[in-house]
Design an enzyme around this catalytic site. Structure first.
Site, PDB file in Angstrom:
ATOM      1  N   ILE A  12       9.637 -24.863  -9.731  1.00 32.17           N
ATOM      2  CA  ILE A  12       9.602 -25.961 -10.718  1.00 32.17           C
ATOM      3  C   ILE A  12       8.204 -26.083 -11.320  1.00 32.17           C
ATOM      4  CG2 ILE A  12      10.151 -28.385 -11.157  1.00 32.17           C
ATOM      5  CD1 ILE A  12      11.834 -28.352  -8.564  1.00 32.17           C
ATOM      6  N   ASP A  59      -5.666 -24.435  -1.244  1.00 30.73           N
ATOM      7  CA  ASP A  59      -4.728 -25.221  -0.440  1.00 30.73           C
ATOM      8  C   ASP A  59      -4.965 -26.709  -0.728  1.00 30.73           C
ATOM      9  OD1 ASP A  59      -3.375 -26.497   1.673  1.00 30.73           O
ATOM     10  OD2 ASP A  59      -3.886 -24.912   3.105  1.00 30.73           O
ATOM     11  N   ALA A  82       3.147 -29.023  -4.976  1.00 31.88           N
ATOM     12  CA  ALA A  82       2.863 -28.160  -3.816  1.00 31.88           C
ATOM     13  C   ALA A  82       3.531 -28.702  -2.561  1.00 31.88           C
ATOM     14  CB  ALA A  82       1.347 -28.074  -3.600  1.00 31.88           C
ATOM     15  N   THR A 125      12.035 -35.842  -3.801  1.00 31.56           N
ATOM     16  CA  THR A 125      13.395 -35.321  -3.703  1.00 31.56           C
ATOM     17  C   THR A 125      14.387 -36.405  -3.300  1.00 31.56           C
ATOM     18  OG1 THR A 125      14.800 -33.861  -2.386  1.00 31.56           O
ATOM     19  CG2 THR A 125      12.761 -34.559  -1.356  1.00 31.56           C
ATOM     20  N   ASP A 126      15.628 -36.241  -3.749  1.00 35.01           N
ATOM     21  CA  ASP A 126      16.686 -37.183  -3.338  1.00 35.01           C
ATOM     22  C   ASP A 126      17.027 -37.042  -1.859  1.00 35.01           C
ATOM     23  OD1 ASP A 126      17.976 -34.716  -3.435  1.00 35.01           O
ATOM     24  OD2 ASP A 126      19.629 -35.381  -4.704  1.00 35.01           O
ATOM     25  N   GLU A 127      16.563 -35.949  -1.213  1.00 32.81           N
ATOM     26  CA  GLU A 127      16.904 -35.739   0.202  1.00 32.81           C
ATOM     27  C   GLU A 127      16.310 -36.828   1.094  1.00 32.81           C
ATOM     28  OE1 GLU A 127      16.907 -31.875   1.828  1.00 32.81           O
ATOM     29  OE2 GLU A 127      17.628 -30.972  -0.024  1.00 32.81           O
ATOM     30  N   TYR A 150      12.047 -31.313   6.604  1.00 36.31           N
ATOM     31  CA  TYR A 150      11.564 -31.243   5.214  1.00 36.31           C
ATOM     32  C   TYR A 150      11.654 -32.613   4.549  1.00 36.31           C
ATOM     33  CZ  TYR A 150      12.136 -30.752   0.143  1.00 36.31           C
ATOM     34  OH  TYR A 150      12.043 -30.936  -1.209  1.00 36.31           O
ATOM     35  N   LYS A 154       8.717 -35.210   3.133  1.00 39.32           N
ATOM     36  CA  LYS A 154       8.660 -35.659   1.733  1.00 39.32           C
ATOM     37  C   LYS A 154       8.690 -37.199   1.679  1.00 39.32           C
ATOM     38  CE  LYS A 154       8.797 -33.520  -1.617  1.00 39.32           C
ATOM     39  NZ  LYS A 154       7.680 -32.986  -2.453  1.00 39.32           N
ATOM     40  N   ASP A 272      27.371 -23.886  10.281  1.00 34.83           N
ATOM     41  CA  ASP A 272      26.802 -24.925   9.433  1.00 34.83           C
ATOM     42  C   ASP A 272      25.315 -25.115   9.716  1.00 34.83           C
ATOM     43  OD1 ASP A 272      26.887 -26.772   7.439  1.00 34.83           O
ATOM     44  OD2 ASP A 272      28.255 -28.151   8.450  1.00 34.83           O
TER      45      ASP A 272
HETATM   46  P1  NAD Z   1       8.733 -23.746  -4.340  1.00 35.12           P
HETATM   47  O1  NAD Z   1       8.902 -23.535  -2.878  1.00 35.12           O
HETATM   48  O2  NAD Z   1       9.388 -22.808  -5.294  1.00 35.12           O
HETATM   49  O3  NAD Z   1       7.174 -23.778  -4.727  1.00 35.12           O
HETATM   50  C1  NAD Z   1       6.227 -24.460  -3.967  1.00 35.12           C
HETATM   51  C2  NAD Z   1       4.851 -24.046  -4.453  1.00 35.12           C
HETATM   52  O4  NAD Z   1       3.865 -24.788  -3.730  1.00 35.12           O
HETATM   53  C3  NAD Z   1       4.538 -22.556  -4.222  1.00 35.12           C
HETATM   54  O5  NAD Z   1       3.933 -22.006  -5.380  1.00 35.12           O
HETATM   55  C4  NAD Z   1       3.563 -22.570  -3.056  1.00 35.12           C
HETATM   56  O6  NAD Z   1       2.660 -21.473  -3.065  1.00 35.12           O
HETATM   57  C5  NAD Z   1       2.855 -23.890  -3.275  1.00 35.12           C
HETATM   58  N1  NAD Z   1       2.282 -24.466  -2.047  1.00 35.12           N
HETATM   59  C6  NAD Z   1       2.905 -24.685  -0.860  1.00 35.12           C
HETATM   60  N2  NAD Z   1       2.067 -25.236   0.014  1.00 35.12           N
HETATM   61  C7  NAD Z   1       0.871 -25.374  -0.619  1.00 35.12           C
HETATM   62  C8  NAD Z   1      -0.384 -25.891  -0.247  1.00 35.12           C
HETATM   63  N3  NAD Z   1      -0.612 -26.373   0.989  1.00 35.12           N
HETATM   64  N4  NAD Z   1      -1.383 -25.903  -1.160  1.00 35.12           N
HETATM   65  C9  NAD Z   1      -1.191 -25.417  -2.417  1.00 35.12           C
HETATM   66  N5  NAD Z   1      -0.015 -24.898  -2.814  1.00 35.12           N
HETATM   67  C10 NAD Z   1       1.011 -24.888  -1.936  1.00 35.12           C
HETATM   68  O7  NAD Z   1       9.197 -25.242  -4.587  1.00 35.12           O
HETATM   69  P2  NAD Z   1      10.035 -25.902  -5.795  1.00 35.12           P
HETATM   70  O8  NAD Z   1      11.476 -25.736  -5.522  1.00 35.12           O
HETATM   71  O9  NAD Z   1       9.450 -25.481  -7.073  1.00 35.12           O
HETATM   72  O10 NAD Z   1       9.682 -27.442  -5.531  1.00 35.12           O
HETATM   73  C11 NAD Z   1       8.497 -28.019  -6.087  1.00 35.12           C
HETATM   74  C12 NAD Z   1       8.428 -29.477  -5.693  1.00 35.12           C
HETATM   75  O11 NAD Z   1       9.594 -30.161  -6.164  1.00 35.12           O
HETATM   76  C13 NAD Z   1       8.406 -29.698  -4.186  1.00 35.12           C
HETATM   77  O12 NAD Z   1       7.521 -30.743  -3.901  1.00 35.12           O
HETATM   78  C14 NAD Z   1       9.834 -30.089  -3.832  1.00 35.12           C
HETATM   79  O13 NAD Z   1       9.873 -30.925  -2.710  1.00 35.12           O
HETATM   80  C15 NAD Z   1      10.246 -30.828  -5.102  1.00 35.12           C
HETATM   81  N6  NAD Z   1      11.687 -30.802  -5.415  1.00 35.12           N
HETATM   82  C16 NAD Z   1      12.376 -29.611  -5.464  1.00 35.12           C
HETATM   83  C17 NAD Z   1      13.727 -29.634  -5.842  1.00 35.12           C
HETATM   84  C18 NAD Z   1      14.517 -28.345  -5.932  1.00 35.12           C
HETATM   85  O14 NAD Z   1      15.726 -28.398  -6.142  1.00 35.12           O
HETATM   86  N7  NAD Z   1      13.913 -27.171  -5.832  1.00 35.12           N
HETATM   87  C19 NAD Z   1      14.355 -30.837  -6.139  1.00 35.12           C
HETATM   88  C20 NAD Z   1      13.619 -32.032  -6.042  1.00 35.12           C
HETATM   89  C21 NAD Z   1      12.274 -31.996  -5.703  1.00 35.12           C
HETATM   90  O1  DAU Z   2      18.174 -32.168  -3.439  1.00 37.54           O
HETATM   91  C1  DAU Z   2      16.912 -31.643  -3.719  1.00 37.54           C
HETATM   92  C2  DAU Z   2      16.588 -30.534  -2.752  1.00 37.54           C
HETATM   93  O2  DAU Z   2      17.418 -29.435  -3.121  1.00 37.54           O
HETATM   94  C3  DAU Z   2      15.119 -30.115  -2.753  1.00 37.54           C
HETATM   95  O3  DAU Z   2      14.351 -31.190  -2.294  1.00 37.54           O
HETATM   96  C4  DAU Z   2      14.900 -28.892  -1.855  1.00 37.54           C
HETATM   97  O4  DAU Z   2      13.565 -28.458  -1.943  1.00 37.54           O
HETATM   98  C5  DAU Z   2      15.814 -27.779  -2.339  1.00 37.54           C
HETATM   99  O5  DAU Z   2      15.697 -26.665  -1.484  1.00 37.54           O
HETATM  100  C6  DAU Z   2      17.266 -28.272  -2.338  1.00 37.54           C
HETATM  101  O6  DAU Z   2      17.731 -28.528  -0.984  1.00 37.54           O
HETATM  102  P1  DAU Z   2      19.191 -28.092  -0.490  1.00 37.54           P
HETATM  103  O7  DAU Z   2      19.167 -27.979   0.977  1.00 37.54           O
HETATM  104  O8  DAU Z   2      20.246 -28.934  -1.098  1.00 37.54           O
HETATM  105  O9  DAU Z   2      19.252 -26.636  -1.225  1.00 37.54           O
HETATM  106  P2  DAU Z   2      19.739 -25.208  -0.725  1.00 37.54           P
HETATM  107  O10 DAU Z   2      19.699 -24.327  -1.927  1.00 37.54           O
HETATM  108  O11 DAU Z   2      19.048 -24.758   0.500  1.00 37.54           O
HETATM  109  O12 DAU Z   2      21.264 -25.477  -0.354  1.00 37.54           O
HETATM  110  C7  DAU Z   2      22.178 -26.027  -1.282  1.00 37.54           C
HETATM  111  C8  DAU Z   2      23.498 -26.227  -0.557  1.00 37.54           C
HETATM  112  O13 DAU Z   2      24.056 -24.941  -0.252  1.00 37.54           O
HETATM  113  C9  DAU Z   2      23.382 -26.951   0.767  1.00 37.54           C
HETATM  114  O14 DAU Z   2      24.526 -27.771   0.962  1.00 37.54           O
HETATM  115  C10 DAU Z   2      23.370 -25.826   1.807  1.00 37.54           C
HETATM  116  C11 DAU Z   2      24.233 -24.767   1.164  1.00 37.54           C
HETATM  117  N1  DAU Z   2      23.882 -23.365   1.483  1.00 37.54           N
HETATM  118  C12 DAU Z   2      22.581 -22.969   1.347  1.00 37.54           C
HETATM  119  C13 DAU Z   2      22.210 -21.666   1.617  1.00 37.54           C
HETATM  120  C14 DAU Z   2      20.765 -21.243   1.484  1.00 37.54           C
HETATM  121  C15 DAU Z   2      24.872 -22.458   1.856  1.00 37.54           C
HETATM  122  O15 DAU Z   2      26.063 -22.818   1.953  1.00 37.54           O
HETATM  123  N2  DAU Z   2      24.498 -21.165   2.116  1.00 37.54           N
HETATM  124  C16 DAU Z   2      23.212 -20.725   2.026  1.00 37.54           C
HETATM  125  O16 DAU Z   2      22.954 -19.528   2.311  1.00 37.54           O
END
Ligand code: NAD
Ligand code: DAU
Length: 343
Positions: A12, A59, A82, A125-127, A150, A154, A272
């Site tokens: 993101i 970092d 991050a 995150t909504d989690e 996780y 958060k 699961d």
């Molecule tokens: P990602 O795992 O793709 O990227 C995380 C980035 O943070 C990486 O570039 C990593 O190198 C960097 N990072 C990790 N630890 C660090 C540290 N200590 N110092 C500096 N850099 C560091 O994550 P993403 O999916 O892009 O998520 C970004 C943010 O959005 C996170 O805070 C996550 O909780 C939040 N978020 C993600 C989702 C989702 O669906 N992916 C949804 C809601 C919120």
């Molecule tokens: O809701 C926001 C969150 O969404 C972010 O905060 C997290 O960083 C991001 O990773 C994501 O979390 P989820 O746990 O929902 O995402 P994930 O892609 O890991 O899994 C999505 C759903 O799919 C979840 O119900 C678990 C399931 N899953 C996941 C994997 C990796 C599977 O069934 N098989 C898989 O191999």
């Protein structure tokens, strides 16, 4: 605006950096990222040579680096992406989640406050709200009830933002978004993992009965919401972000297979996830009413574009999934010599 983006080489964060360079041509962006397994400078290839963007490898837990960056560059605003972000990894080993997601978030708040940063967005995150039953949505008033390490880490960062805003009058804002999808997402996450596996006729590991529900939002819509929160959000407030787009995991997986012309026999139900949240759904009325945000990308269209992106960027996928990812994948899914998942 002189903006510090942290974690801007991840999924993101990199989409957000590119979004800001497009949407706010006069802004300058400093991008501080540790480049963990999830960070990849290839995501920012299209910004290479752009004098408005400067990458710093570091970092967020390192107060000296954060202090130097904020002070030397005269940073006015911070947005923190991050974090360690994969729930399954937090189940296997949570320590680094506490370090980066809690202590790192605190360093940013503390240095930002002392150095007079005006606006600070914590990307949440909504989690943190835990799991929903069959009906209802998460609002900003839903009690925090994180179920994975996780999510708990958060939630701690969110509460630190609240405390810094209340106690110090610091301009911290928290956003809480649902599941994102789109280009540059690391293929450990469900959607890119299913796309990549289906493309290579590998099994698709669906956890449990596949009836868990996630509320999918295209990453561009999330970036637009974050920019609004950064510019116009009220300090101390929380904004939920989501596209009212609930899907059962199994239905998403079947849709991916249909789009790729692959058989459903590739689906494999596996053990699961411990503590697996059953359903997420966001009520985004506050950000829509207060900041005028609305999602634009319809899911089926966004999914087609995302599948096309992964097809066209097979080299990117091969690059990020080489090396340590192979060990993670084989251990996580207990893959046998024939490539079948055994978990
Ligand atoms: P990602 O795992 O793709 O990227 C995380 C980035 O943070 C990486 O570039 C990593 O190198 C960097 N990072 C990790 N630890 C660090 C540290 N200590 N110092 C500096 N850099 C560091 O994550 P993403 O999916 O892009 O998520 C970004 C943010 O959005 C996170 O805070 C996550 O909780 C939040 N978020 C993600 C989702 C989702 O669906 N992916 C949804 C809601 C919120
Ligand atoms: O809701 C926001 C969150 O969404 C972010 O905060 C997290 O960083 C991001 O990773 C994501 O979390 P989820 O746990 O929902 O995402 P994930 O892609 O890991 O899994 C999505 C759903 O799919 C979840 O119900 C678990 C399931 N899953 C996941 C994997 C990796 C599977 O069934 N098989 C898989 O191999």
């Amino acid at each position: 605006m002189r903006l510090l983006v942290t974690g801007g080489a991840g999924f993101i964060g990199s989409n957000f950096v590119l979004h800001v360079l497009r949407e706010r041509p006069a802004w300058r962006v400093w991008n501080l990222d540790k480049l963990t397994y999830a960070g990849n400078l290839e995501n920012l290839a299209s910004a290479r040579g752009d004098p408005r963007h400067q990458f710093i490898k570091g970092d967020i837990c390192d107060a000296a680096v954060v202090e130097r960056t904020i002070a030397d560059q005269g940073i006015e605003a911070v947005i923190n992406f991050a974090a360690e972000t994969h729930v399954d990894r937090s189940i296997a080993d949570s320590e680094v989640f506490i370090r980066s997601n809690v202590l790192g978030a605190h360093v940013l708040l503390d240095v930002g406050r002392r150095r007079g940063v005006k606006r600070h967005v914590q990307v949440g995150t909504d989690e943190v709200y835990g799991s929903l039953g069959e009906t209802g949505c998460f609002t900003e008033e839903t009690p925090l009830a994180p179920n994975s390490p996780y999510a708990a880490a958060k939630a701690a960062a969110d509460l630190l933002c609240r405390a810094f805003a209340r106690t110090h009058g610091y301009g911290a804002i928290v956003t809480r978004c649902s599941n994102n999808y789109g280009p540059f997402q690391f293929p450990e996450k469900m959607l890119p993992l299913m796309i990549a596996n289906a493309m290579h006729d590998r099994q698709l590991p669906v956890y449990g009965d596949g009836m868990n529900v996630r509320d999918w939002l295209h990453v561009e819509d999330h970036c637009a919401a974050l920019l609004l929160a950064l510019e116009r959000g009220r300090p101390g407030e929380v904004y939920n972000v989501g596209g009212k787009n609930e899907w059962r995991n199994l239905d998403v997986v079947k849709l991916v297979l249909r789009r790729l012309g692959k058989p459903e026999s590739l689906i494999r139900f596996v053990a699961d996830r411990p503590g697996h949240d059953r359903r997420y759904a966001i009520d985004p009325s506050k950000i829509m009413a207060e900041l005028g945000w609305a999602p634009r990308v319809a899911f089926e269209e966004g999914l087609s574009r995302t599948i096309a992106w992964y097809r066209e960027n097979a080299a990117w996928v091969a690059n990020v999934t080489s090396g340590a990812y192979q060990d993670y994948y084989r251990a996580m899914y207990q893959v046998d010599e024939q490539g079948r998942v055994r978990r």
